[in-house]
Design a protein around this motif. Structure first.
Motif, PDB file in Angstrom:
ATOM      1  N   LEU A  22     -33.157  18.338  71.661  1.00  0.00           N
ATOM      2  CA  LEU A  22     -32.886  17.626  70.417  1.00  0.00           C
ATOM      3  C   LEU A  22     -33.301  18.458  69.207  1.00  0.00           C
ATOM      4  CD1 LEU A  22     -31.869  15.072  69.073  1.00  0.00           C
ATOM      5  CD2 LEU A  22     -34.124  14.048  69.434  1.00  0.00           C
ATOM      6  N   ASP A  23     -34.471  19.066  69.267  1.00  0.00           N
ATOM      7  CA  ASP A  23     -34.938  19.905  68.156  1.00  0.00           C
ATOM      8  C   ASP A  23     -34.007  21.086  67.933  1.00  0.00           C
ATOM      9  OD1 ASP A  23     -37.106  18.225  67.847  1.00  0.00           O
ATOM     10  OD2 ASP A  23     -38.526  19.550  68.862  1.00  0.00           O
ATOM     11  N   THR A  24     -33.595  21.711  69.037  1.00  0.00           N
ATOM     12  CA  THR A  24     -32.691  22.864  68.946  1.00  0.00           C
ATOM     13  C   THR A  24     -31.347  22.451  68.367  1.00  0.00           C
ATOM     14  OG1 THR A  24     -33.746  23.910  70.867  1.00  0.00           O
ATOM     15  CG2 THR A  24     -31.555  24.695  70.258  1.00  0.00           C
ATOM     16  N   ALA A  25     -30.813  21.344  68.870  1.00  0.00           N
ATOM     17  CA  ALA A  25     -29.520  20.861  68.376  1.00  0.00           C
ATOM     18  C   ALA A  25     -29.594  20.505  66.899  1.00  0.00           C
ATOM     19  CB  ALA A  25     -29.071  19.655  69.194  1.00  0.00           C
ATOM     20  N   SER A  26     -30.660  19.828  66.513  1.00  0.00           N
ATOM     21  CA  SER A  26     -30.791  19.418  65.114  1.00  0.00           C
ATOM     22  C   SER A  26     -30.804  20.628  64.191  1.00  0.00           C
ATOM     23  CB  SER A  26     -32.066  18.583  64.940  1.00  0.00           C
ATOM     24  OG  SER A  26     -31.944  17.358  65.622  1.00  0.00           O
ATOM     25  N   ARG A  27     -31.514  21.658  64.608  1.00  0.00           N
ATOM     26  CA  ARG A  27     -31.583  22.870  63.783  1.00  0.00           C
ATOM     27  C   ARG A  27     -30.229  23.574  63.726  1.00  0.00           C
ATOM     28  NH1 ARG A  27     -34.913  25.172  66.553  1.00  0.00           N
ATOM     29  NH2 ARG A  27     -33.687  26.779  67.585  1.00  0.00           N
ATOM     30  N   LEU A  28     -29.605  23.773  64.882  1.00  0.00           N
ATOM     31  CA  LEU A  28     -28.353  24.516  64.925  1.00  0.00           C
ATOM     32  C   LEU A  28     -27.191  23.735  64.315  1.00  0.00           C
ATOM     33  CD1 LEU A  28     -28.532  26.144  68.485  1.00  0.00           C
ATOM     34  CD2 LEU A  28     -28.989  27.212  66.273  1.00  0.00           C
ATOM     35  N   PHE A  29     -27.130  22.438  64.570  1.00  0.00           N
ATOM     36  CA  PHE A  29     -26.058  21.636  63.979  1.00  0.00           C
ATOM     37  C   PHE A  29     -26.123  21.680  62.461  1.00  0.00           C
ATOM     38  CE2 PHE A  29     -25.831  18.616  67.885  1.00  0.00           C
ATOM     39  CZ  PHE A  29     -24.954  19.492  68.514  1.00  0.00           C
ATOM     40  N   PHE A  97     -35.860   9.162  44.521  1.00  0.00           N
ATOM     41  CA  PHE A  97     -35.466  10.478  44.031  1.00  0.00           C
ATOM     42  C   PHE A  97     -36.408  11.562  44.556  1.00  0.00           C
ATOM     43  CE2 PHE A  97     -32.776   8.090  41.230  1.00  0.00           C
ATOM     44  CZ  PHE A  97     -31.719   8.947  40.959  1.00  0.00           C
ATOM     45  N   ASP A  98     -37.697  11.245  44.632  1.00  0.00           N
ATOM     46  CA  ASP A  98     -38.658  12.207  45.191  1.00  0.00           C
ATOM     47  C   ASP A  98     -38.317  12.525  46.643  1.00  0.00           C
ATOM     48  OD1 ASP A  98     -40.020  12.214  42.792  1.00  0.00           O
ATOM     49  OD2 ASP A  98     -41.602  10.842  43.460  1.00  0.00           O
ATOM     50  N   GLY A  99     -37.952  11.491  47.402  1.00  0.00           N
ATOM     51  CA  GLY A  99     -37.584  11.702  48.794  1.00  0.00           C
ATOM     52  C   GLY A  99     -36.343  12.570  48.933  1.00  0.00           C
ATOM     53  N   TYR A 100     -35.338  12.293  48.110  1.00  0.00           N
ATOM     54  CA  TYR A 100     -34.125  13.113  48.120  1.00  0.00           C
ATOM     55  C   TYR A 100     -34.448  14.569  47.782  1.00  0.00           C
ATOM     56  CZ  TYR A 100     -30.067   9.990  48.682  1.00  0.00           C
ATOM     57  OH  TYR A 100     -29.085   9.162  49.191  1.00  0.00           O
ATOM     58  N   GLU A 101     -35.273  14.769  46.762  1.00  0.00           N
ATOM     59  CA  GLU A 101     -35.605  16.141  46.381  1.00  0.00           C
ATOM     60  C   GLU A 101     -36.391  16.847  47.485  1.00  0.00           C
ATOM     61  OE1 GLU A 101     -37.913  18.746  42.918  1.00  0.00           O
ATOM     62  OE2 GLU A 101     -37.513  16.610  42.595  1.00  0.00           O
ATOM     63  N   GLU A 102     -37.334  16.129  48.081  1.00  0.00           N
ATOM     64  CA  GLU A 102     -38.132  16.718  49.160  1.00  0.00           C
ATOM     65  C   GLU A 102     -37.224  17.222  50.278  1.00  0.00           C
ATOM     66  OE1 GLU A 102     -41.142  14.987  52.498  1.00  0.00           O
ATOM     67  OE2 GLU A 102     -41.643  14.493  50.421  1.00  0.00           O
ATOM     68  N   TRP A 103     -36.272  16.401  50.682  1.00  0.00           N
ATOM     69  CA  TRP A 103     -35.378  16.795  51.767  1.00  0.00           C
ATOM     70  C   TRP A 103     -34.425  17.900  51.343  1.00  0.00           C
ATOM     71  CZ3 TRP A 103     -33.483  14.138  56.538  1.00  0.00           C
ATOM     72  CH2 TRP A 103     -34.525  13.485  57.183  1.00  0.00           C
ATOM     73  N   ASP A 107     -34.659  21.429  53.167  1.00  0.00           N
ATOM     74  CA  ASP A 107     -33.493  21.811  53.964  1.00  0.00           C
ATOM     75  C   ASP A 107     -32.801  23.060  53.425  1.00  0.00           C
ATOM     76  OD1 ASP A 107     -33.756  19.875  55.891  1.00  0.00           O
ATOM     77  OD2 ASP A 107     -32.373  18.461  54.954  1.00  0.00           O
ATOM     78  N   GLY A 108     -33.433  23.714  52.462  1.00  0.00           N
ATOM     79  CA  GLY A 108     -32.886  24.965  51.955  1.00  0.00           C
ATOM     80  C   GLY A 108     -31.601  24.813  51.181  1.00  0.00           C
TER      81      GLY A 108
END
Length: 199
Positions: A22-29, A97-103, A107-108
């Motif tokens: 799951l971790d691998t898929a989440s990163r690659l997807f 808005f803080d949550g949106y900015e954090e993500w 997420d680069g």
């Protein structure tokens, strides 16, 4: 209410084969796109066989759906955390808005994972589509509750305007690789709140 993560059949123990997949898929997807990442690559990167992957998720579509469900759970946890100390409607709105900015920053600036997935998952029957809609509906519900608490005459209409500000700002921030659009959208949302609540 924002739900927090629960243990159960759909969750995994840290370090388990299921969690590694799951971790691998989440990163690659998220980094490469759902269609661009095949099952062979997923299994190899997670250090498991395809048989193990299918045993845990049934199919690639099942894995995509679980990836989105896990992302939704993590988002809800983030929203609950950033909102925990909020008492007023303004504070609660700012927390979103803080949550949106954090993500977006963490997420680069690759964009919203749910929107990105929605563009790829064109089949309306794909199990991931329901999760994408659940995520966006959850945000609208959260915003509507804030507008109701603030005394806005038409809470659902105000919530939809806030939602459009948030989603549009994420797109603009992604294109610019800069969080400034989120800050501007935040200020616009607060102005709207004051106008509506004061009316």
């Amino acid at each position: 209410m924002v739900e927090t993560k629960q243990s159960g059949p759909g969750t995994s123990e840290p370090g388990s084969a299921r969690q590694r997949i799951l971790d691998t898929a989440s990163r690659l997807f998220y980094e490469s796109g759902i269609r661009a990442v095949g099952v062979n690559t997923l299994a190899a990167r997670a250090g498991v066989t395809k048989v193990t992957l299918y045993a845990h998720f049934g199919s690639k579509d099942g894995l995509v759906a679980e990836h989105l469900a896990e992302r939704d759970r993590r988002w809800r946890e983030t929203l609950a955390r950033v909102s925990a100390a909020s008492e007023t409607a303004e504070q609660r709105l700012s927390a979103v808005f803080d949550g949106y900015e954090e993500w977006t920053v963490a997420d680069g600036f690759r964009g919203c994972g749910f929107v990105n997935a929605g563009v790829e998952l064109t089949d309306p029957e794909h199990p991931g589509r329901e999760i994408i809609e659940r995520n966006k509906d959850g945000i609208r519900t959260w915003l509507t509750e804030i507008a109701e608490a603030a005394g806005c005459p038409d809470p659902s209409d105000v919530a939809e305007e806030w939602f459009l500000l948030l989603e549009g700002a994420v797109v603009r921030a992604t294109l610019r690789q800069d969080a400034t659009p989120l800050h501007r959208a935040h200020r616009a949302a607060l102005r709207l709140l004051r106008e509506e609540a004061g009316g």
